[in-house]
Scaffold this motif. Sequence first.
Motif, PDB file in Angstrom:
ATOM      1  N   PHE A 168       0.863  -1.261   0.088  1.00  0.00           N
ATOM      2  CA  PHE A 168      -0.109   0.007   0.002  1.00  0.00           C
ATOM      3  C   PHE A 168       0.985   1.279  -0.085  1.00  0.00           C
ATOM      4  O   PHE A 168       0.279   2.197  -0.108  1.00  0.00           O
ATOM      5  CB  PHE A 168      -1.118  -0.080   1.334  1.00  0.00           C
ATOM      6  CG  PHE A 168      -1.871  -0.990   1.282  1.00  0.00           C
ATOM      7  CD1 PHE A 168      -3.034  -1.098   0.472  1.00  0.00           C
ATOM      8  CD2 PHE A 168      -1.513  -2.259   1.893  1.00  0.00           C
ATOM      9  CE1 PHE A 168      -3.951  -2.271   0.645  1.00  0.00           C
ATOM     10  CE2 PHE A 168      -2.467  -3.431   1.919  1.00  0.00           C
ATOM     11  CZ  PHE A 168      -3.695  -3.175   1.029  1.00  0.00           C
ATOM     12  N   GLY A 169       2.208   1.232  -0.009  1.00  0.00           N
ATOM     13  CA  GLY A 169       3.086   2.328   0.008  1.00  0.00           C
ATOM     14  C   GLY A 169       3.331   2.535   1.112  1.00  0.00           C
ATOM     15  O   GLY A 169       3.010   2.169   2.292  1.00  0.00           O
ATOM     16  N   ILE A 170       4.663   3.304   1.403  1.00  0.00           N
ATOM     17  CA  ILE A 170       4.858   3.782   2.696  1.00  0.00           C
ATOM     18  C   ILE A 170       3.938   4.178   3.589  1.00  0.00           C
ATOM     19  O   ILE A 170       3.487   5.547   3.251  1.00  0.00           O
ATOM     20  CB  ILE A 170       6.333   4.625   2.624  1.00  0.00           C
ATOM     21  CG1 ILE A 170       7.561   3.951   1.834  1.00  0.00           C
ATOM     22  CG2 ILE A 170       6.677   5.116   4.011  1.00  0.00           C
ATOM     23  CD1 ILE A 170       8.633   4.601   1.482  1.00  0.00           C
ATOM     24  N   ASP A 171       3.645   3.873   4.744  1.00  0.00           N
ATOM     25  CA  ASP A 171       2.594   4.282   5.476  1.00  0.00           C
ATOM     26  C   ASP A 171       1.202   4.455   5.100  1.00  0.00           C
ATOM     27  O   ASP A 171       0.546   5.371   5.552  1.00  0.00           O
ATOM     28  CB  ASP A 171       3.160   5.656   6.261  1.00  0.00           C
ATOM     29  CG  ASP A 171       4.356   5.572   7.081  1.00  0.00           C
ATOM     30  OD1 ASP A 171       4.716   4.302   7.810  1.00  0.00           O
ATOM     31  OD2 ASP A 171       5.254   6.567   7.274  1.00  0.00           O
ATOM     32  N   GLY A 172       1.053   3.763   4.071  1.00  0.00           N
ATOM     33  CA  GLY A 172      -0.126   3.805   3.287  1.00  0.00           C
ATOM     34  C   GLY A 172      -1.456   3.144   4.298  1.00  0.00           C
ATOM     35  O   GLY A 172      -1.204   2.317   5.083  1.00  0.00           O
TER      36      GLY A 172
END
Length: 407
Positions: A168-172
Amino acid sequence: MTIKDLLHETTSALLGNKVRTGLTMLGIIIGIASVIAMLAVGQGASGSIQSSIQALGSNLLLVSPGAQRGPGVQVSAGRGSSQTLTRADADAIGVSVSSVAAVAANVSTRLQIVVSGANTNTSIIGTVPEYAVVRNVEIAEGDFITEEDVRDLGRVVVLGPTTRDDLFGIDGESVGKTVRVNGINFKVIGVTKSKGGSGFGNADDRAYIPLTSAQKFLTGNIYVSEISVQAESSDVMADVQSQITALLLDRHNITDPTSADFNVLNQADIISSASSVTNILTILLASVAGISLVVGGIGIMNMMLTTVTERTREIGLRKAIGAKKKDISAQFLIESIVLTFTGGILGVILGWTVAFIITATGLLTAQVSLFAVLLAFGVAAAIGIIFGYYPAKRAAGLNPIEALRYE
């Protein structure tokens, strides 16, 4: 000759040829710095390994499938790959073994987790709620697996932070989203706190699902990969290990302990073995670095012998006006000791700086201990006395008449 006179003569002699004095000290500086840095790296590595093992859980015992082969060889090469343990074994340990705080069975496999536009290959762990307690798993967002999830074959998943970032992406945002594992939809109900990677695998690159769901949808059988047992305290770990061994031998109808189809590993034994290995490596590194100290000591002896030769007429004159052998010997011995102590201080500073730089780079946490500093000064003093003794004795033994004739 007074101490003040000795120190004055020593300072004058060493500063009389600054370049030679500096180059001679350089060997000691590099040697001491190498020993300090190597001991710091070794202790840092030992601390890092112990922290990684302790991060697996507190007072932990690991029960794995495999065959014991007798003293000296703990398990077969196929440890963990056979199928001999079940959740019923884990339940029996929780009920029948005393001094057990918690028990968690788990199934471990590696599969692709897929979401729209992204996927990652990660470790999938099917387990029970107690796993979070036994293995020190903390939740950063959402919730961990519940008993209801296990009972109802819940299609829920808890992601490690690395797995979450890959999908989900960095800190998504991930909690409440749906991912696919082995073609089956699982709802993300939580994300664990970061624990960091180690030699025992990256605890952040994982995904947790209910044990029953893993057995039903992923493995297709009732077997578990491992049973994690948390003892009530470190003092009872050996006793708990013995009880678990006896219980499982009885449950699996095995009379000969050497033919056991499981293995029980004690966390304390793992830490002890790892510490022994790192201590040996630390000693080896320090010994190799210590070779440069010997070379530095030889350099000091060479310089002091050269100094004795250059100052032969001075020594003869001193003796002619009443200087005793002990005065001449003390003068050159103190010069040697001052030389090594000064180099030792600078070496400690340099070694400390190197350890700080290593730590600052993030490659390893190098720990400079008081023992390493005291060892460095002790070695410096020994080198000063040992390698300065012969030149001092030679100077004291010169015949004053022959010394005065020396050109």
